[in-house]
Design a protein around this motif. Structure first.
Motif, PDB file in Angstrom:
ATOM      1  N   LYS A 216       0.829  -1.211   0.000  1.00  0.00           N
ATOM      2  CA  LYS A 216       0.000   0.000   0.000  1.00  0.00           C
ATOM      3  C   LYS A 216       0.866   1.265   0.000  1.00  0.00           C
ATOM      4  CE  LYS A 216      -3.899   2.102   2.503  1.00  0.00           C
ATOM      5  NZ  LYS A 216      -3.304   3.401   2.903  1.00  0.00           N
ATOM      6  N   GLU A 217       1.912   1.274   0.809  1.00  0.00           N
ATOM      7  CA  GLU A 217       2.789   2.447   0.890  1.00  0.00           C
ATOM      8  C   GLU A 217       3.423   2.750  -0.468  1.00  0.00           C
ATOM      9  OE1 GLU A 217       6.796   3.974   3.303  1.00  0.00           O
ATOM     10  OE2 GLU A 217       6.201   1.861   3.384  1.00  0.00           O
ATOM     11  N   TYR A 218       3.916   1.726  -1.128  1.00  0.00           N
ATOM     12  CA  TYR A 218       4.595   1.928  -2.406  1.00  0.00           C
ATOM     13  C   TYR A 218       3.600   2.233  -3.528  1.00  0.00           C
ATOM     14  CZ  TYR A 218       9.254   0.813  -0.648  1.00  0.00           C
ATOM     15  OH  TYR A 218      10.463   0.857   0.017  1.00  0.00           O
ATOM     16  N   ASN A 219       2.433   1.634  -3.477  1.00  0.00           N
ATOM     17  CA  ASN A 219       1.414   1.959  -4.478  1.00  0.00           C
ATOM     18  C   ASN A 219       0.954   3.410  -4.340  1.00  0.00           C
ATOM     19  OD1 ASN A 219       1.215  -0.291  -6.121  1.00  0.00           O
ATOM     20  ND2 ASN A 219      -0.348  -1.289  -4.868  1.00  0.00           N
ATOM     21  N   GLU A 220       0.909   3.909  -3.116  1.00  0.00           N
ATOM     22  CA  GLU A 220       0.521   5.307  -2.913  1.00  0.00           C
ATOM     23  C   GLU A 220       1.580   6.263  -3.453  1.00  0.00           C
ATOM     24  OE1 GLU A 220      -0.279   5.537   1.264  1.00  0.00           O
ATOM     25  OE2 GLU A 220      -2.355   4.812   1.054  1.00  0.00           O
ATOM     26  N   ILE A 221       2.848   5.897  -3.275  1.00  0.00           N
ATOM     27  CA  ILE A 221       3.932   6.705  -3.834  1.00  0.00           C
ATOM     28  C   ILE A 221       3.819   6.733  -5.352  1.00  0.00           C
ATOM     29  CG2 ILE A 221       6.436   6.790  -4.211  1.00  0.00           C
ATOM     30  CD1 ILE A 221       6.718   5.601  -1.349  1.00  0.00           C
ATOM     31  N   ALA A 222       3.627   5.554  -5.947  1.00  0.00           N
ATOM     32  CA  ALA A 222       3.526   5.454  -7.407  1.00  0.00           C
ATOM     33  C   ALA A 222       2.319   6.227  -7.927  1.00  0.00           C
ATOM     34  CB  ALA A 222       3.435   3.989  -7.824  1.00  0.00           C
ATOM     35  N   ALA A 223       1.183   6.137  -7.218  1.00  0.00           N
ATOM     36  CA  ALA A 223      -0.025   6.841  -7.657  1.00  0.00           C
ATOM     37  C   ALA A 223       0.210   8.348  -7.701  1.00  0.00           C
ATOM     38  CB  ALA A 223      -1.184   6.512  -6.728  1.00  0.00           C
ATOM     39  N   LYS A 224       0.931   8.849  -6.722  1.00  0.00           N
ATOM     40  CA  LYS A 224       1.246  10.283  -6.688  1.00  0.00           C
ATOM     41  C   LYS A 224       2.083  10.679  -7.904  1.00  0.00           C
ATOM     42  CE  LYS A 224       4.016  13.574  -3.996  1.00  0.00           C
ATOM     43  NZ  LYS A 224       4.958  13.703  -2.863  1.00  0.00           N
ATOM     44  N   VAL A 225       3.112   9.892  -8.195  1.00  0.00           N
ATOM     45  CA  VAL A 225       3.995  10.194  -9.330  1.00  0.00           C
ATOM     46  C   VAL A 225       3.221  10.117 -10.648  1.00  0.00           C
ATOM     47  CG1 VAL A 225       6.030   9.410 -10.623  1.00  0.00           C
ATOM     48  CG2 VAL A 225       6.068   9.426  -8.112  1.00  0.00           C
ATOM     49  N   MET A 226       2.416   9.066 -10.802  1.00  0.00           N
ATOM     50  CA  MET A 226       1.698   8.880 -12.066  1.00  0.00           C
ATOM     51  C   MET A 226       0.632   9.960 -12.275  1.00  0.00           C
ATOM     52  SD  MET A 226       3.481   6.473 -13.087  1.00  0.00           S
ATOM     53  CE  MET A 226       4.724   5.605 -12.119  1.00  0.00           C
ATOM     54  N   THR A 227      -0.075  10.304 -11.220  1.00  0.00           N
ATOM     55  CA  THR A 227      -1.112  11.332 -11.325  1.00  0.00           C
ATOM     56  C   THR A 227      -0.498  12.681 -11.708  1.00  0.00           C
ATOM     57  OG1 THR A 227      -2.489  10.190  -9.694  1.00  0.00           O
ATOM     58  CG2 THR A 227      -2.959  12.521 -10.088  1.00  0.00           C
ATOM     59  N   GLU A 228       0.613  13.020 -11.089  1.00  0.00           N
ATOM     60  CA  GLU A 228       1.281  14.279 -11.395  1.00  0.00           C
ATOM     61  C   GLU A 228       1.781  14.324 -12.837  1.00  0.00           C
ATOM     62  OE1 GLU A 228       4.350  14.874  -8.508  1.00  0.00           O
ATOM     63  OE2 GLU A 228       2.932  15.154  -6.850  1.00  0.00           O
ATOM     64  N   ASN A 229       2.053  13.157 -13.415  1.00  0.00           N
ATOM     65  CA  ASN A 229       2.590  13.090 -14.767  1.00  0.00           C
ATOM     66  C   ASN A 229       1.563  12.692 -15.812  1.00  0.00           C
ATOM     67  OD1 ASN A 229       5.767  13.394 -14.922  1.00  0.00           O
ATOM     68  ND2 ASN A 229       5.298  12.404 -12.966  1.00  0.00           N
ATOM     69  N   GLY A 230       0.302  12.587 -15.415  1.00  0.00           N
ATOM     70  CA  GLY A 230      -0.753  12.265 -16.361  1.00  0.00           C
ATOM     71  C   GLY A 230      -0.663  10.864 -16.941  1.00  0.00           C
ATOM     72  N   VAL A 231      -0.103   9.920 -16.164  1.00  0.00           N
ATOM     73  CA  VAL A 231       0.032   8.538 -16.620  1.00  0.00           C
ATOM     74  C   VAL A 231      -1.201   7.739 -16.198  1.00  0.00           C
ATOM     75  CG1 VAL A 231       1.389   6.412 -16.415  1.00  0.00           C
ATOM     76  CG2 VAL A 231       2.546   8.642 -16.516  1.00  0.00           C
ATOM     77  N   ALA A 232      -1.790   7.011 -17.127  1.00  0.00           N
ATOM     78  CA  ALA A 232      -2.948   6.166 -16.810  1.00  0.00           C
ATOM     79  C   ALA A 232      -2.544   5.081 -15.821  1.00  0.00           C
ATOM     80  CB  ALA A 232      -3.493   5.529 -18.084  1.00  0.00           C
ATOM     81  N   ILE A 233      -3.475   4.679 -14.952  1.00  0.00           N
ATOM     82  CA  ILE A 233      -3.194   3.665 -13.937  1.00  0.00           C
ATOM     83  C   ILE A 233      -4.071   2.445 -14.150  1.00  0.00           C
ATOM     84  CG2 ILE A 233      -3.261   3.125 -11.472  1.00  0.00           C
ATOM     85  CD1 ILE A 233      -2.553   6.041 -10.903  1.00  0.00           C
ATOM     86  N   ASP A 234      -3.425   1.294 -14.293  1.00  0.00           N
ATOM     87  CA  ASP A 234      -4.100   0.004 -14.395  1.00  0.00           C
ATOM     88  C   ASP A 234      -4.026  -0.639 -13.011  1.00  0.00           C
ATOM     89  OD1 ASP A 234      -5.046  -2.508 -14.960  1.00  0.00           O
ATOM     90  OD2 ASP A 234      -3.462  -3.057 -16.364  1.00  0.00           O
ATOM     91  N   ASP A 235      -5.119  -0.625 -12.283  1.00  0.00           N
ATOM     92  CA  ASP A 235      -5.103  -1.088 -10.886  1.00  0.00           C
ATOM     93  C   ASP A 235      -5.208  -2.612 -10.809  1.00  0.00           C
ATOM     94  OD1 ASP A 235      -5.067  -1.232  -8.176  1.00  0.00           O
ATOM     95  OD2 ASP A 235      -6.726   0.168  -7.846  1.00  0.00           O
ATOM     96  N   LEU A 236      -4.098  -3.276 -11.118  1.00  0.00           N
ATOM     97  CA  LEU A 236      -4.074  -4.736 -11.043  1.00  0.00           C
ATOM     98  C   LEU A 236      -4.264  -5.226  -9.620  1.00  0.00           C
ATOM     99  CD1 LEU A 236      -1.204  -5.756 -13.503  1.00  0.00           C
ATOM    100  CD2 LEU A 236      -3.670  -5.737 -13.904  1.00  0.00           C
TER     101      LEU A 236
END
Length: 225
Positions: free
Chosen positions: A164-184
């Motif tokens: 969860k901690e690492y997914n939250e970090i990644a979500a922040k980076v991807m959202t800021e960069n406009g990257v689509a997220i595939d929530d596997l």
């Protein structure tokens, strides 16, 4: 028989016994690593990830057959620091239309020194560097969230930090960069009991197929835009 003779005789017995032991068979490389020949006129897709992505590579190719040329990096992507070191080589000079990527499980792993292989601050910095490089390709980017790690003892024995901690970090980076997220992670979580191997981070063939359905759907969506 003196001591030296006895020692030499014992050594000869050990060497002879060792020579008779069958050599361990080397595990053949996964067919997911086999390079593919592009079908002219189809978009080119690149999968980047660890052994979880290796598991879903072949079924994704099958699902997108006739729709896209689905390549993958020719190895286990490992932690983000491995990605930073190798991303230019993996991307090559060819054009990519969609890149579906993930790093996480290897970053989370605790090492003998008690630290995670890539600590959270470095994980974020590495992801930012990787996303910046990937964006330069002009491809549509899709980040896959890191899939769950079971509680309790694992086989082989390993310890991990919190997904969860690492997914939250990644979500922040991807959202800021406009990257689509595939929530596997969310996709597979309700079916972990039946699709994840016992005491393991990996999945059965049916589990990899289930992940592939989601990956293929997100890639299809990206290709349609």
């Amino acid at each position: 028989m003196n001591r030296l003779t006895t020692a030499l005789a014992f050594l000869l017995i050990l060497v002879s016994a060792s020579a008779q032991q069958p050599a361990k068979a080397k595990r053949p490389p996964s067919p997911a690593m086999d390079p593919i020949q592009d079908v002219a006129g189809l978009p080119r897709v690149l999968l980047i990830g660890d052994s979880i992505s290796i598991g879903y590579t072949l079924p994704v190719r099958k699902l997108l057959e006739g729709k896209a040329n689905v390549h993958r990096i020719p190895t286990n992507g490992g932690p983000t620091k491995n990605g930073v070191a190798n991303i230019a080589k993996w991307l090559g000079t060819s054009k990519w239309d969609v890149i579906h990527f993930n790093w996480g499980i290897h970053d989370l792993k605790f090492m003998p020194d008690g630290k995670r292989q890539v600590e959270p601050a470095d994980y974020e910095a590495n992801l930012r560097s990787l996303v910046a490089t990937l964006k330069k390709t002009g491809a549509k980017l899709i980040w896959a969230t890191t899939t769950p790690i079971p509680d309790g003892d694992l086989n082989p024995p390993r310890k991990f930090g919190q997904v969860k901690e690492y997914n939250e970090i990644a979500a922040k980076v991807m959202t800021e960069n406009g990257v689509a997220i595939d929530d596997l992670n969310a996709h597979i979580t309700p079916k972990l009991a039946t699709l994840q191997n016992p005491h393991d981070v990996h999945y059965s063939a049916a589990g990899s197929e289930y992940l592939a359905q989601q990956v293929a759907a997100e890639i299809t969506k990206a290709l349609g835009k």
